[in-house]
Each structure stands twice: as structure tokens, then as C-alpha cells.
Scaffold this motif. Structure first.
Motif, PDB file in Angstrom:
ATOM      1  N   ASP A   1      12.093  88.488 -59.750  1.00  0.00           N
ATOM      2  CA  ASP A   1      11.951  87.678 -58.531  1.00  0.00           C
ATOM      3  C   ASP A   1      10.665  86.846 -58.557  1.00  0.00           C
ATOM      4  O   ASP A   1      10.516  85.910 -57.770  1.00  0.00           O
ATOM      5  CB  ASP A   1      12.023  88.534 -57.271  1.00  0.00           C
ATOM      6  CG  ASP A   1      10.939  89.591 -57.200  1.00  0.00           C
ATOM      7  OD1 ASP A   1      10.259  89.831 -58.224  1.00  0.00           O
ATOM      8  OD2 ASP A   1      10.770  90.203 -56.114  1.00  0.00           O
ATOM      9  N   VAL A   2       9.758  87.178 -59.457  1.00  0.00           N
ATOM     10  CA  VAL A   2       8.577  86.348 -59.705  1.00  0.00           C
ATOM     11  C   VAL A   2       8.531  86.019 -61.188  1.00  0.00           C
ATOM     12  O   VAL A   2       8.597  86.903 -62.037  1.00  0.00           O
ATOM     13  CB  VAL A   2       7.268  87.057 -59.297  1.00  0.00           C
ATOM     14  CG1 VAL A   2       6.047  86.218 -59.722  1.00  0.00           C
ATOM     15  CG2 VAL A   2       7.240  87.307 -57.797  1.00  0.00           C
ATOM     16  N   SER A   3       8.457  84.729 -61.485  1.00  0.00           N
ATOM     17  CA  SER A   3       8.374  84.269 -62.870  1.00  0.00           C
ATOM     18  C   SER A   3       7.548  82.987 -62.899  1.00  0.00           C
ATOM     19  O   SER A   3       8.076  81.892 -62.806  1.00  0.00           O
ATOM     20  CB  SER A   3       9.778  84.027 -63.447  1.00  0.00           C
ATOM     21  OG  SER A   3       9.703  83.568 -64.774  1.00  0.00           O
ATOM     22  N   GLY A   4       6.215  83.169 -63.001  1.00  0.00           N
ATOM     23  CA  GLY A   4       5.312  82.037 -62.940  1.00  0.00           C
ATOM     24  C   GLY A   4       4.643  81.762 -64.268  1.00  0.00           C
ATOM     25  O   GLY A   4       4.468  82.663 -65.094  1.00  0.00           O
TER      26      GLY A   4
ATOM     27  N   SER B   1       8.331  74.477 -61.860  1.00  0.00           N
ATOM     28  CA  SER B   1       9.467  75.367 -62.151  1.00  0.00           C
ATOM     29  C   SER B   1       9.107  76.841 -62.069  1.00  0.00           C
ATOM     30  O   SER B   1       9.986  77.694 -62.216  1.00  0.00           O
ATOM     31  CB  SER B   1      10.106  75.064 -63.516  1.00  0.00           C
ATOM     32  OG  SER B   1      10.582  73.735 -63.543  1.00  0.00           O
ATOM     33  N   SER B   2       7.838  77.176 -61.841  1.00  0.00           N
ATOM     34  CA  SER B   2       7.482  78.576 -61.604  1.00  0.00           C
ATOM     35  C   SER B   2       8.185  79.064 -60.341  1.00  0.00           C
ATOM     36  O   SER B   2       8.343  78.319 -59.371  1.00  0.00           O
ATOM     37  CB  SER B   2       5.967  78.722 -61.440  1.00  0.00           C
ATOM     38  OG  SER B   2       5.294  78.428 -62.647  1.00  0.00           O
ATOM     39  N   ARG B   3       8.596  80.316 -60.365  1.00  0.00           N
ATOM     40  CA  ARG B   3       9.351  80.882 -59.240  1.00  0.00           C
ATOM     41  C   ARG B   3       8.637  82.091 -58.645  1.00  0.00           C
ATOM     42  O   ARG B   3       8.045  82.887 -59.372  1.00  0.00           O
ATOM     43  CB  ARG B   3      10.762  81.299 -59.694  1.00  0.00           C
ATOM     44  CG  ARG B   3      11.647  80.105 -60.039  1.00  0.00           C
ATOM     45  CD  ARG B   3      13.038  80.528 -60.490  1.00  0.00           C
ATOM     46  NE  ARG B   3      13.899  79.357 -60.609  1.00  0.00           N
ATOM     47  CZ  ARG B   3      14.669  78.892 -59.636  1.00  0.00           C
ATOM     48  NH1 ARG B   3      14.720  79.529 -58.474  1.00  0.00           N
ATOM     49  NH2 ARG B   3      15.405  77.813 -59.810  1.00  0.00           N
ATOM     50  N   GLY B   4       8.723  82.205 -57.326  1.00  0.00           N
ATOM     51  CA  GLY B   4       8.124  83.342 -56.636  1.00  0.00           C
ATOM     52  C   GLY B   4       9.028  83.851 -55.539  1.00  0.00           C
ATOM     53  O   GLY B   4      10.127  83.343 -55.324  1.00  0.00           O
ATOM     54  N   ARG B   5       8.547  84.869 -54.847  1.00  0.00           N
ATOM     55  CA  ARG B   5       9.321  85.438 -53.741  1.00  0.00           C
ATOM     56  C   ARG B   5       9.249  84.540 -52.511  1.00  0.00           C
ATOM     57  O   ARG B   5       8.185  84.026 -52.163  1.00  0.00           O
ATOM     58  CB  ARG B   5       8.761  86.811 -53.374  1.00  0.00           C
ATOM     59  CG  ARG B   5       8.887  87.855 -54.467  1.00  0.00           C
ATOM     60  CD  ARG B   5       8.172  89.135 -54.073  1.00  0.00           C
ATOM     61  NE  ARG B   5       8.284  90.164 -55.090  1.00  0.00           N
ATOM     62  CZ  ARG B   5       7.306  90.976 -55.429  1.00  0.00           C
ATOM     63  NH1 ARG B   5       6.130  90.884 -54.823  1.00  0.00           N
ATOM     64  NH2 ARG B   5       7.480  91.895 -56.357  1.00  0.00           N
TER      65      ARG B   5
ATOM     66  N   LEU C   1       2.833  83.103 -55.356  1.00  0.00           N
ATOM     67  CA  LEU C   1       4.055  83.562 -56.020  1.00  0.00           C
ATOM     68  C   LEU C   1       4.541  84.903 -55.492  1.00  0.00           C
ATOM     69  O   LEU C   1       5.736  85.107 -55.289  1.00  0.00           O
ATOM     70  CB  LEU C   1       3.807  83.670 -57.528  1.00  0.00           C
ATOM     71  CG  LEU C   1       3.646  82.337 -58.270  1.00  0.00           C
ATOM     72  CD1 LEU C   1       3.071  82.577 -59.655  1.00  0.00           C
ATOM     73  CD2 LEU C   1       4.983  81.618 -58.382  1.00  0.00           C
ATOM     74  N   PHE C   2       3.625  85.839 -55.266  1.00  0.00           N
ATOM     75  CA  PHE C   2       4.021  87.204 -54.899  1.00  0.00           C
ATOM     76  C   PHE C   2       4.314  87.383 -53.411  1.00  0.00           C
ATOM     77  O   PHE C   2       5.044  88.287 -53.029  1.00  0.00           O
ATOM     78  CB  PHE C   2       2.930  88.202 -55.298  1.00  0.00           C
ATOM     79  CG  PHE C   2       2.932  88.555 -56.760  1.00  0.00           C
ATOM     80  CD1 PHE C   2       3.985  89.249 -57.329  1.00  0.00           C
ATOM     81  CD2 PHE C   2       1.872  88.199 -57.574  1.00  0.00           C
ATOM     82  CE1 PHE C   2       3.992  89.584 -58.668  1.00  0.00           C
ATOM     83  CE2 PHE C   2       1.858  88.522 -58.919  1.00  0.00           C
ATOM     84  CZ  PHE C   2       2.923  89.222 -59.468  1.00  0.00           C
TER      85      PHE C   2
END
Length: 290
Positions: free
Chosen positions: A190-193, A207-211, A261-262
Motif C-alpha cells: 500500500d506504500v511504494s515510494g 508515480s510514488s504511491r502511498g496510503r 506516503l505513510f
């Protein structure tokens, strides 16, 4: 931007480092005057305010949201900046580019305004508030050459005074290898930064992903408000139960980047790790202090 060595002189007209500052490269004919909004009347009493000028109205929030800029040019700074003072709320400082030899003309200023808007938009570091930005003005070739030299000087002076308006946030790391990249991940994905530690702070890459959701413990806190501002300003967008970074974004510290992100408090020096699993702290702080 030209990275050759330069000597830059900063003059304090009233002796205060937090007051009006006048910056110039000693071998060039232009100078940049940094005017806190509160001291606008003081600047308008200076002889430099009577010249044709290119100016930048800027804000640089402390909450992690994007800085803003409005670019303009005028032969009547007193009237134009007075209008902006009464009609535009966002700005905190005016940065005014003038000629030490009084040789800046309206033709120079029109080209410099256009060039500044286009370059600022390409860099994407500041949100520009200029609308369409207009079309390229007709400028004779010799005069355009002068303008480009002035523009380069102005960019260096802006960055020196803390406003690198024309520089992309990852400019110095475009050629960085995999060892310069750091990652912030959770086991469930669910977090991929992904980001880069720079001399200005920590850049989370597009494109970084967070909650999407914050943990209950930060509800109603400045951390929750900070994340919402990143969404409201378009830095992050919501996709399902995640947020996605729309573009590269500079944070002042690795920890604020991790919080984004978190959705919880986080120590970015520990959360960000390289491909080998070494923490940012181990790579960038312990390696220096060890």
C-alpha cells in the motif's frame, strides 16, 4: 543553468539580513533586489524602483505545499507593485531585476517576462499564476542575445536568494545511478515510494504511491492537514485507497516525505532505504560522521 564559478555580492541597504537585499554578479550589469512585502514602501523610495524592471512575486509555504510565483514586467514599479499589494494576497516577497546601468528597455523586459514564464513552467518547481503567459514577443537577434545573458544572471541570483524558480527539483540528479535512489515500501504494497536525497531536501518522484487514509493518531493534526494540502494542490491525487504523486515534489526533510506516503508519523532517515536495504541515515549521515 551555467555552473561555472561565480562571485556574487549581496548588499544590505538597511543593514538587516532579513530586510531588503540587493544581489549582483560583480561582472554583470543587472542586479536582483529581494523585497519583503512589509518593506515594499521602503523599496519604492529607492532610486532602483524608478527603472524598467522584471519582477517575481513569490510565496514559499512552510507546510510542504508548492511555492507560487507571478512574473511581470513594468516601467512603473510604484504603480504596478502597489496594485499587486492591494489585489494579490498570495505573495510574501517581490524579487525585482533591474539594470545597474539603466539600460533595460521595455523590449528587454517583455522578452524576459515571456522567457521566465516558459522556463518556470518547464521546471515545474513553482506554481505559476500567469494564466496563458502570452506569445513570444518579436525581439531583434542582438537584443535577444542580451536578454538571454540577463536571464542566466537573473536565474543564478534568484537561486542564490533562495528561489530557484527555473531549476527542476531533480536537476542535479538526472544522471544519478541506482545507488542514489531510495525506496519507502510496505510488505502489503500500500506504500511504494521512490525518491532522491538532494542538497535541498528529499524529492519524492512522480508515480510514488502511498496510503490514502491517515492513521487515527494524526487525525486533526498538522500532519493530516499537510497531506490534505498536497492533494488539494495537485501534488498527489487519490486513486482508490491510495494516493499517487503526480509529479516530482521536494520536501524539506526525508521525514515529511515519509509522512506524506505513510499517513502517520515517520522517521524518514530510517524509512527510506536503498536497493541493498541500507537506511538513508546509514548511507548519508553515518557514512559522513563515522
Amino acid at each position: 543553468m551555467n555552473t561555472s564559478p561565480k562571485t556574487i555580492q549581496i548588499y544590505l541597504p538597511n543593514g538587516s539580513p532579513t530586510g531588503i537585499r540587493v544581489a549582483e554578479i560583480t561582472t554583470r550589469i543587472v542586479q536582483l533586489i529581494d523585497v519583503p512585502r512589509k518593506l515594499l514602501p521602503e523599496f519604492l523610495a529607492m532610486p532602483e524602483s524608478k527603472q524598467v524592471a522584471l519582477y517575481f512575486l513569490v510565496s514559499k509555504p512552510d507546510d510542504g505545499s508548492e511555492p507560487k510565483v507571478y512574473v511581470g514586467q513594468t516601467g512603473d514599479l510604484k504603480t504596478r507593485l502597489g496594485e499587486h499589494d492591494s489585489r494579490k494576497d498570495f505573495w510574501e516577497r517581490a524579487l525585482v531585476l533591474v539594470s545597474r546601468t539603466h539600460s533595460l528597455t521595455q523590449t528587454h523586459a517583455l522578452f524576459l517576462e515571456w522567457q521566465s514564464i516558459q522556463t518556470a513552467r518547464k521546471a515545474g518547481r513553482y506554481v505559476d499564476l500567469n494564466g496563458t503567459g502570452g506569445s513570444r514577443p518579436h525581439t531583434p537577434a542582438p537584443l535577444e542575445a542580451d536578454c538571454l545573458e540577463i536571464f542566466e544572471t537573473g536565474g543564478a541570483l534568484l537561486a542564490t536568494l533562495g528561489h530557484p524558480i527555473f531549476e527542476p527539483v531533480v536537476q542535479t540528479t538526472k544522471t544519478a545511478g541506482p545507488d542514489e535512489l531510495f525506496y519507502c515500501k510496505t510488505a502489503n504494497g500500500d506504500v511504494s515510494g521512490k525518491g532522491i536525497y538532494t542538497q535541498e531536501g528529499f524529492v519524492v518522484l512522480a508515480s510514488s504511491r502511498g496510503r490514502k487514509d491517515n492513521v487515527p493518531s494524526i487525525a486533526g493534526t498538522s500532519d493530516a492537514a499537510f497531506r490534505q494540502k498536497l492533494i488539494d494542490s495537485g501534488v498527489m491525487k487519490e486513486e482508490g485507497d491510495q494516493v499517487v504523486f503526480v509529479k516530482d515534489h521536494l520536501f524539506r526533510s526525508p521525514s515529511t516525505a515519509a509522512v506524506a506516503l505513510f499517513g502517520r508519523t515517520a522517521n524518514g532517515w530510517i524509512e527510506w532505504k536503498n536497493q541493498q536495504g541500507d537506511t538513508l541515515d546509514a548511507v548519508k549521515r553515518q557514512a559522513v560522521n563515522g
